[in-house]
Design a protein around this motif. Sequence first.
Motif, short mmCIF file in Angstrom:
data_model
loop_
_atom_site.label_atom_id
_atom_site.label_comp_id
_atom_site.label_asym_id
_atom_site.label_seq_id
_atom_site.Cartn_x
_atom_site.Cartn_y
_atom_site.Cartn_z
N ALA A 218 -7.75 13.07 -26.73
CA ALA A 218 -8.79 12.03 -26.73
C ALA A 218 -8.90 11.30 -25.40
O ALA A 218 -9.85 10.54 -25.19
CB ALA A 218 -8.50 11.02 -27.84
N PHE A 219 -7.97 11.52 -24.48
CA PHE A 219 -7.94 10.76 -23.24
C PHE A 219 -8.37 11.61 -22.05
O PHE A 219 -8.31 12.84 -22.07
CB PHE A 219 -6.53 10.21 -22.99
CG PHE A 219 -6.03 9.30 -24.07
CD1 PHE A 219 -6.48 8.00 -24.16
CD2 PHE A 219 -5.10 9.75 -25.00
CE1 PHE A 219 -6.02 7.15 -25.17
CE2 PHE A 219 -4.63 8.92 -26.01
CZ PHE A 219 -5.10 7.62 -26.09
N ASP A 220 -8.78 10.90 -21.00
CA ASP A 220 -9.06 11.55 -19.72
C ASP A 220 -7.79 11.51 -18.87
O ASP A 220 -7.10 10.49 -18.80
CB ASP A 220 -10.19 10.83 -18.97
CG ASP A 220 -11.52 10.99 -19.68
OD1 ASP A 220 -11.74 12.06 -20.27
OD2 ASP A 220 -12.34 10.05 -19.62
N PHE A 221 -7.50 12.61 -18.20
CA PHE A 221 -6.27 12.72 -17.43
C PHE A 221 -6.59 12.87 -15.95
O PHE A 221 -7.60 13.44 -15.56
CB PHE A 221 -5.46 13.94 -17.88
CG PHE A 221 -4.84 13.77 -19.24
CD1 PHE A 221 -3.52 13.41 -19.37
CD2 PHE A 221 -5.58 13.98 -20.39
CE1 PHE A 221 -2.95 13.25 -20.62
CE2 PHE A 221 -5.03 13.83 -21.65
CZ PHE A 221 -3.70 13.46 -21.76
N SER A 222 -5.67 12.35 -15.13
CA SER A 222 -5.73 12.60 -13.69
C SER A 222 -4.33 13.01 -13.25
O SER A 222 -3.33 12.63 -13.88
CB SER A 222 -6.18 11.36 -12.93
OG SER A 222 -5.26 10.29 -13.10
N SER A 223 -4.24 13.79 -12.20
CA SER A 223 -2.94 14.24 -11.71
C SER A 223 -2.96 14.30 -10.20
O SER A 223 -4.03 14.43 -9.58
CB SER A 223 -2.58 15.61 -12.29
OG SER A 223 -3.56 16.58 -11.90
N VAL B 209 2.67 29.61 -4.54
CA VAL B 209 2.27 28.20 -4.58
C VAL B 209 1.83 27.85 -5.99
O VAL B 209 0.89 28.44 -6.53
CB VAL B 209 1.13 27.92 -3.58
CG1 VAL B 209 0.78 26.43 -3.58
CG2 VAL B 209 1.52 28.38 -2.17
N VAL B 210 2.51 26.86 -6.60
CA VAL B 210 2.24 26.45 -7.98
C VAL B 210 1.87 24.97 -7.98
O VAL B 210 2.58 24.14 -7.41
CB VAL B 210 3.45 26.68 -8.88
CG1 VAL B 210 3.14 26.27 -10.32
CG2 VAL B 210 3.89 28.14 -8.84
N ASP B 211 0.77 24.62 -8.66
CA ASP B 211 0.36 23.23 -8.80
C ASP B 211 1.03 22.66 -10.06
O ASP B 211 0.52 22.79 -11.17
CB ASP B 211 -1.17 23.15 -8.93
CG ASP B 211 -1.69 21.72 -8.86
OD1 ASP B 211 -0.90 20.80 -9.14
OD2 ASP B 211 -2.88 21.53 -8.54
N VAL B 212 2.19 22.04 -9.86
CA VAL B 212 2.98 21.52 -10.99
C VAL B 212 2.24 20.42 -11.72
O VAL B 212 2.26 20.34 -12.95
CB VAL B 212 4.35 21.02 -10.49
CG1 VAL B 212 5.15 20.41 -11.64
CG2 VAL B 212 5.12 22.16 -9.84
N SER B 213 1.57 19.53 -10.99
CA SER B 213 0.90 18.39 -11.62
C SER B 213 -0.25 18.85 -12.53
O SER B 213 -0.46 18.31 -13.61
CB SER B 213 0.37 17.42 -10.57
OG SER B 213 -0.59 18.04 -9.73
N ARG B 214 -0.97 19.87 -12.10
CA ARG B 214 -2.06 20.38 -12.91
C ARG B 214 -1.55 21.00 -14.21
O ARG B 214 -2.14 20.79 -15.28
CB ARG B 214 -2.86 21.41 -12.12
CG ARG B 214 -4.08 21.94 -12.84
CD ARG B 214 -4.86 22.88 -11.95
NE ARG B 214 -6.02 23.43 -12.63
CZ ARG B 214 -6.85 24.30 -12.09
NH1 ARG B 214 -6.68 24.70 -10.84
NH2 ARG B 214 -7.87 24.77 -12.78
N ALA B 215 -0.44 21.73 -14.13
CA ALA B 215 0.14 22.32 -15.33
C ALA B 215 0.63 21.25 -16.29
O ALA B 215 0.45 21.35 -17.51
CB ALA B 215 1.29 23.25 -14.93
#
Length: 221
Positions: A108-113, A91-97
């Motif tokens: 410099a930015f905040d990210f969400s996935s 199981v791989v979390d593609v969005s997190r990678a």
Amino acid sequence: MLLLSLLITLLGGPAGAFFCTEQGTVLKYERRAPENGRLWWVHTESIDEVTPCEEGFTVDVTSSIKSTIGKSPVKEPVKSSIVVRRDGSVVVDVSRAAAEAARQKFSAFDFSSSGGTSVLPATMAPSDILPDIKAVVSWAGIKLTISYTERIVLRKERISVPAGSFDCIVVQEHKLEKAPLHRRERITLTWYAASLGMIRHDTMFMDGSMETSEVLTEIKR
């Protein structure tokens, strides 16, 4: 290490998983342009720690890429965690990678996935259809969508690479990246070997011509 090996044995370890679960192993890959053999980058994947979890085992991995032509997608080593279930599914979390890679370029930015979980069953067989994957990464009002569709297990094949010869399962995917002023579409082929994971990864343009090929060149245990 002895205690960990005992726990894996008692808990019914990830036999047949298409990922390396041997702590301390370092896998080295080279990505090249097939038309002239030009080196794009050297990719190193280190298996840092393997620990039991509720689903099976968590594999902590550090990946680094060193480019010779300035195309490295990451500036620093990236740490990630892969889950290997007791039945061997990876199981791989593609969005997190993807979010981590984007964060290195735009720190410099905040990210969400969201979304983007990939599962590679240990029971993959030719003609199997794998579920689609859709990952979304957002920052500063920008949204990047990465989707993998038409995912099919093509065949079993034994291949030889600089690191040795391996019995593999071959998976084909249609990959599409979309963002404002950005669109990248490719067909990919990936060769996976049990207990090691990726042995070879090819990217192709939509007309079928080859873009790059990445192969396993060395295994350090």
